[in-house]
Each structure stands twice: as C-alpha cells, then as structure tokens.
Design a protein around this motif. Structure first.
Motif, PDB file in Angstrom:
ATOM      1  N   ALA A 120       0.847  -1.198   0.000  1.00  0.00           N
ATOM      2  CA  ALA A 120       0.000   0.000   0.000  1.00  0.00           C
ATOM      3  C   ALA A 120       0.877   1.240   0.000  1.00  0.00           C
ATOM      4  O   ALA A 120       1.868   1.309   0.725  1.00  0.00           O
ATOM      5  CB  ALA A 120      -0.908  -0.002   1.229  1.00  0.00           C
ATOM      6  N   SER A 121       0.491   2.203  -0.803  1.00  0.00           N
ATOM      7  CA  SER A 121       1.231   3.466  -0.822  1.00  0.00           C
ATOM      8  C   SER A 121       0.831   4.302   0.390  1.00  0.00           C
ATOM      9  O   SER A 121      -0.152   4.011   1.071  1.00  0.00           O
ATOM     10  CB  SER A 121       0.949   4.217  -2.122  1.00  0.00           C
ATOM     11  N   ALA A 122       1.598   5.334   0.647  1.00  0.00           N
ATOM     12  CA  ALA A 122       1.307   6.226   1.771  1.00  0.00           C
ATOM     13  C   ALA A 122      -0.029   6.928   1.549  1.00  0.00           C
ATOM     14  O   ALA A 122      -0.350   7.337   0.437  1.00  0.00           O
ATOM     15  CB  ALA A 122       2.424   7.253   1.904  1.00  0.00           C
ATOM     16  N   HIS A 123      -0.810   7.038   2.601  1.00  0.00           N
ATOM     17  CA  HIS A 123      -2.074   7.764   2.550  1.00  0.00           C
ATOM     18  C   HIS A 123      -1.802   9.235   2.893  1.00  0.00           C
ATOM     19  O   HIS A 123      -0.670   9.619   3.160  1.00  0.00           O
ATOM     20  CB  HIS A 123      -3.083   7.145   3.506  1.00  0.00           C
ATOM     21  N   THR A 124      -2.837  10.044   2.932  1.00  0.00           N
ATOM     22  CA  THR A 124      -2.659  11.459   3.237  1.00  0.00           C
ATOM     23  C   THR A 124      -2.097  11.644   4.640  1.00  0.00           C
ATOM     24  O   THR A 124      -2.288  10.791   5.511  1.00  0.00           O
ATOM     25  CB  THR A 124      -3.992  12.227   3.102  1.00  0.00           C
ATOM     26  N   PRO A 125      -1.401  12.758   4.881  1.00  0.00           N
ATOM     27  CA  PRO A 125      -0.819  13.000   6.207  1.00  0.00           C
ATOM     28  C   PRO A 125      -1.864  12.904   7.315  1.00  0.00           C
ATOM     29  O   PRO A 125      -2.983  13.398   7.181  1.00  0.00           O
ATOM     30  CB  PRO A 125      -0.260  14.427   6.086  1.00  0.00           C
ATOM     31  N   GLY A 126      -1.478  12.249   8.394  1.00  0.00           N
ATOM     32  CA  GLY A 126      -2.348  12.132   9.555  1.00  0.00           C
ATOM     33  C   GLY A 126      -3.280  10.935   9.562  1.00  0.00           C
ATOM     34  O   GLY A 126      -3.998  10.722  10.533  1.00  0.00           O
ATOM     35  N   VAL A 127      -3.274  10.108   8.504  1.00  0.00           N
ATOM     36  CA  VAL A 127      -4.158   8.940   8.472  1.00  0.00           C
ATOM     37  C   VAL A 127      -3.588   7.857   9.392  1.00  0.00           C
ATOM     38  O   VAL A 127      -2.404   7.520   9.325  1.00  0.00           O
ATOM     39  CB  VAL A 127      -4.332   8.408   7.038  1.00  0.00           C
ATOM     40  N   ILE A 128      -4.442   7.318  10.232  1.00  0.00           N
ATOM     41  CA  ILE A 128      -4.050   6.253  11.164  1.00  0.00           C
ATOM     42  C   ILE A 128      -4.931   5.040  10.898  1.00  0.00           C
ATOM     43  O   ILE A 128      -6.149   5.168  10.790  1.00  0.00           O
ATOM     44  CB  ILE A 128      -4.196   6.700  12.633  1.00  0.00           C
ATOM     45  N   GLU A 129      -4.309   3.864  10.779  1.00  0.00           N
ATOM     46  CA  GLU A 129      -5.067   2.625  10.605  1.00  0.00           C
ATOM     47  C   GLU A 129      -5.038   1.833  11.902  1.00  0.00           C
ATOM     48  O   GLU A 129      -4.025   1.755  12.583  1.00  0.00           O
ATOM     49  CB  GLU A 129      -4.483   1.785   9.461  1.00  0.00           C
ATOM     50  N   HIS A 130      -6.179   1.224  12.209  1.00  0.00           N
ATOM     51  CA  HIS A 130      -6.339   0.340  13.360  1.00  0.00           C
ATOM     52  C   HIS A 130      -6.688  -1.033  12.792  1.00  0.00           C
ATOM     53  O   HIS A 130      -7.740  -1.174  12.154  1.00  0.00           O
ATOM     54  CB  HIS A 130      -7.476   0.817  14.267  1.00  0.00           C
ATOM     55  N   ILE A 131      -5.849  -2.012  13.007  1.00  0.00           N
ATOM     56  CA  ILE A 131      -6.048  -3.355  12.468  1.00  0.00           C
ATOM     57  C   ILE A 131      -6.475  -4.294  13.596  1.00  0.00           C
ATOM     58  O   ILE A 131      -5.839  -4.336  14.657  1.00  0.00           O
ATOM     59  CB  ILE A 131      -4.756  -3.892  11.814  1.00  0.00           C
ATOM     60  N   ILE A 132      -7.536  -5.047  13.337  1.00  0.00           N
ATOM     61  CA  ILE A 132      -8.030  -6.054  14.271  1.00  0.00           C
ATOM     62  C   ILE A 132      -7.992  -7.383  13.520  1.00  0.00           C
ATOM     63  O   ILE A 132      -8.646  -7.530  12.486  1.00  0.00           O
ATOM     64  CB  ILE A 132      -9.481  -5.757  14.703  1.00  0.00           C
ATOM     65  N   VAL A 133      -7.238  -8.341  14.018  1.00  0.00           N
ATOM     66  CA  VAL A 133      -7.150  -9.641  13.342  1.00  0.00           C
ATOM     67  C   VAL A 133      -8.271 -10.523  13.865  1.00  0.00           C
ATOM     68  O   VAL A 133      -8.327 -10.853  15.048  1.00  0.00           O
ATOM     69  CB  VAL A 133      -5.770 -10.307  13.566  1.00  0.00           C
ATOM     70  N   LYS A 134      -9.188 -10.878  12.959  1.00  0.00           N
ATOM     71  CA  LYS A 134     -10.340 -11.695  13.324  1.00  0.00           C
ATOM     72  C   LYS A 134     -10.062 -13.184  13.153  1.00  0.00           C
ATOM     73  O   LYS A 134     -10.590 -14.001  13.898  1.00  0.00           O
ATOM     74  CB  LYS A 134     -11.559 -11.306  12.475  1.00  0.00           C
ATOM     75  N   GLN A 135      -9.250 -13.532  12.144  1.00  0.00           N
ATOM     76  CA  GLN A 135      -8.972 -14.945  11.852  1.00  0.00           C
ATOM     77  C   GLN A 135      -7.601 -15.054  11.198  1.00  0.00           C
ATOM     78  O   GLN A 135      -7.237 -14.238  10.362  1.00  0.00           O
ATOM     79  CB  GLN A 135     -10.036 -15.474  10.890  1.00  0.00           C
ATOM     80  N   GLY A 136      -6.856 -16.075  11.589  1.00  0.00           N
ATOM     81  CA  GLY A 136      -5.564 -16.341  10.957  1.00  0.00           C
ATOM     82  C   GLY A 136      -4.446 -15.461  11.494  1.00  0.00           C
ATOM     83  O   GLY A 136      -4.497 -14.957  12.613  1.00  0.00           O
ATOM     84  N   ASN A 137      -3.427 -15.294  10.651  1.00  0.00           N
ATOM     85  CA  ASN A 137      -2.234 -14.532  11.004  1.00  0.00           C
ATOM     86  C   ASN A 137      -1.939 -13.534   9.894  1.00  0.00           C
ATOM     87  O   ASN A 137      -2.138 -13.834   8.723  1.00  0.00           O
ATOM     88  CB  ASN A 137      -1.031 -15.465  11.166  1.00  0.00           C
ATOM     89  N   ILE A 138      -1.432 -12.383  10.284  1.00  0.00           N
ATOM     90  CA  ILE A 138      -1.100 -11.344   9.311  1.00  0.00           C
ATOM     91  C   ILE A 138       0.183 -10.653   9.761  1.00  0.00           C
ATOM     92  O   ILE A 138       0.444 -10.529  10.949  1.00  0.00           O
ATOM     93  CB  ILE A 138      -2.271 -10.328   9.173  1.00  0.00           C
ATOM     94  N   SER A 139       0.970 -10.235   8.787  1.00  0.00           N
ATOM     95  CA  SER A 139       2.167  -9.452   9.066  1.00  0.00           C
ATOM     96  C   SER A 139       2.005  -8.113   8.366  1.00  0.00           C
ATOM     97  O   SER A 139       1.578  -8.065   7.210  1.00  0.00           O
ATOM     98  CB  SER A 139       3.417 -10.171   8.549  1.00  0.00           C
ATOM     99  N   ILE A 140       2.340  -7.059   9.077  1.00  0.00           N
ATOM    100  CA  ILE A 140       2.212  -5.714   8.518  1.00  0.00           C
ATOM    101  C   ILE A 140       3.566  -5.023   8.611  1.00  0.00           C
ATOM    102  O   ILE A 140       4.196  -5.012   9.677  1.00  0.00           O
ATOM    103  CB  ILE A 140       1.130  -4.896   9.250  1.00  0.00           C
ATOM    104  N   TRP A 141       4.002  -4.466   7.478  1.00  0.00           N
ATOM    105  CA  TRP A 141       5.276  -3.748   7.411  1.00  0.00           C
ATOM    106  C   TRP A 141       5.009  -2.252   7.501  1.00  0.00           C
ATOM    107  O   TRP A 141       4.230  -1.695   6.720  1.00  0.00           O
ATOM    108  CB  TRP A 141       5.981  -4.069   6.096  1.00  0.00           C
ATOM    109  N   PHE A 142       5.583  -1.610   8.497  1.00  0.00           N
ATOM    110  CA  PHE A 142       5.580  -0.155   8.608  1.00  0.00           C
ATOM    111  C   PHE A 142       6.704   0.226   9.547  1.00  0.00           C
ATOM    112  O   PHE A 142       7.226  -0.623  10.285  1.00  0.00           O
ATOM    113  CB  PHE A 142       4.224   0.402   9.079  1.00  0.00           C
ATOM    114  N   ASN A 143       7.119   1.484   9.518  1.00  0.00           N
ATOM    115  CA  ASN A 143       8.260   1.948  10.317  1.00  0.00           C
ATOM    116  C   ASN A 143       9.489   1.064  10.106  1.00  0.00           C
ATOM    117  O   ASN A 143      10.237   0.789  11.028  1.00  0.00           O
ATOM    118  CB  ASN A 143       7.918   2.028  11.805  1.00  0.00           C
ATOM    119  N   GLU A 144       9.639   0.575   8.876  1.00  0.00           N
ATOM    120  CA  GLU A 144      10.796  -0.214   8.456  1.00  0.00           C
ATOM    121  C   GLU A 144      10.979  -1.519   9.228  1.00  0.00           C
ATOM    122  O   GLU A 144      12.090  -1.998   9.408  1.00  0.00           O
ATOM    123  CB  GLU A 144      12.067   0.633   8.519  1.00  0.00           C
TER     124      GLU A 144
END
Length: 193
Positions: A120-144
């Motif tokens: 995913a490309s960068a969103h507009t300044p100040g956008v914050i995402e909240h991720i809730i894992v409902k099923q399975g496993n996920i890896s998220i890359w941010f802040n290197e």
C-alpha cells in the motif's frame, strides 16, 4: 458488479474533480495518475487498482470509501459494499462503514488469501489505521519493520507511509481495518462538501 463499480468510481471521480474546479491535467499533477488514465476511469472504461484509487483519493484529499460507497447517515441501516480490484486478486475488500464525517473514519473487512502480499502506498498525512485480526495470522510492514499478529491481536499505525499487508501462511486471514483521518484530514474532507 465490475461495470457497476467502474461506473460508480468514474462518476464520483468526475464529481470530486469538478467540485474542486480542477481540469484533468491539474488532477493528474496532484494525484500522480496520468490524464489519460483519469479520463478512462471517469468514463467507466478502466477499473483503477487499489493503489491508483488511493493516489486519486489522496491527491483530491478525499477518503478512499467516498469513491466506492455513499455516506451512511447516523441511525440508518446500510448494506456493506464489496469492491474487487484488478490488482488485488488475493484480497476480498468489503466496506463496513463508508467515511463518516462526524468521526472522520471508515471501516473495511479484508479477507486475505494465503501466501499473498499487498503493498500500500502512503495515505494522506495524519491517516491512522487500526487493524483487528479476526482470523488467521497477518504481518504488517511499517516503520521499516514487520509486525506479526494473530487472531485476537490488534495494532495501530500511521498510514501516511508506505506499508505492506502480508499473509505468510497457507490459511486465509481476515482483518478489520478502521481508517481514521486526523483533525487536519477531517477539515480537508469537510472543505470538500
């Protein structure tokens, strides 16, 4: 459904551009999407990728969901909207709540196929995402760095930077993604109305 979503996005793009008084050329300069591609999208001749639609939304300073759904009025029942994008064959993308002006947020459910990665490309300044894992496993890359989550775990991050969602397992993962716009982002969205 493919023709319908193309038509919806096209009409909303044209309306957003006209509301700003922007030409296709100015819109292209502000979004990084070519004038020719913007014209094809407006006419419903081309289906934008998720990445392209995020570029358009960011460049026009609008929420992502404003291009694929109508705003839900408080206290009304609405149907969730499924939008499939050509670059996201491994993601089932469902809008739970379209952008809500009073809280400056929108919510999605993503069903991510096994061994699938979406950048995913960068969103507009100040956008914050909240991720809730409902099923399975996920890896998220941010802040290197990678952040690994399993069912029941949550994470919040600044999405105004490039980020990656990766299901590095064979089983499907389901996450809920609440996207919040900062007060500055809320003001920007308010100004568009």
């Amino acid at each position: 459904m493919k023709e319908q979503i193309n038509d919806i996005i096209g009409k909303k793009l044209k309306k957003a551009r006209k509301n700003k008084g922007w030409s296709l050329e100015r819109t292209a300069n502000n979004t990084g999407v070519s004038k020719a591609m913007l014209g094809q999208i407006e006419r419903g001749e081309s289906s934008p990728t998720i990445t392209t639609l995020w570029k358009i939304a960011s460049g026009l300073q609008q929420s992502f969901s404003s291009f694929i759904t109508d705003e839900n009025e408080a206290g009304t029942v609405a149907q969730s909207i499924v939008a499939n994008f050509p670059d996201a064959k491994g993601i089932h993308f469902e809008t739970i709540f379209s952008y809500q002006d009073d809280v400056a947020m929108e919510m999605y459910q993503l069903t991510i196929a096994g061994n699938y990665e979406h950048q995913a490309s960068a969103h507009t300044p100040g956008v914050i995402e909240h991720i809730i894992v409902k099923q399975g496993n996920i890896s998220i890359w941010f802040n290197e760095q990678w952040h690994h989550l399993s069912a029941g775990q949550v994470i919040r991050f600044n999405a105004d930077q490039p980020h990656v969602y990766a299901n590095q397992h064979d089983q499907v993962a389901i996450i809920e993604d609440i996207i919040c716009y900062s007060q500055q982002g809320k003001k920007t969205c308010d100004e568009q109305k």
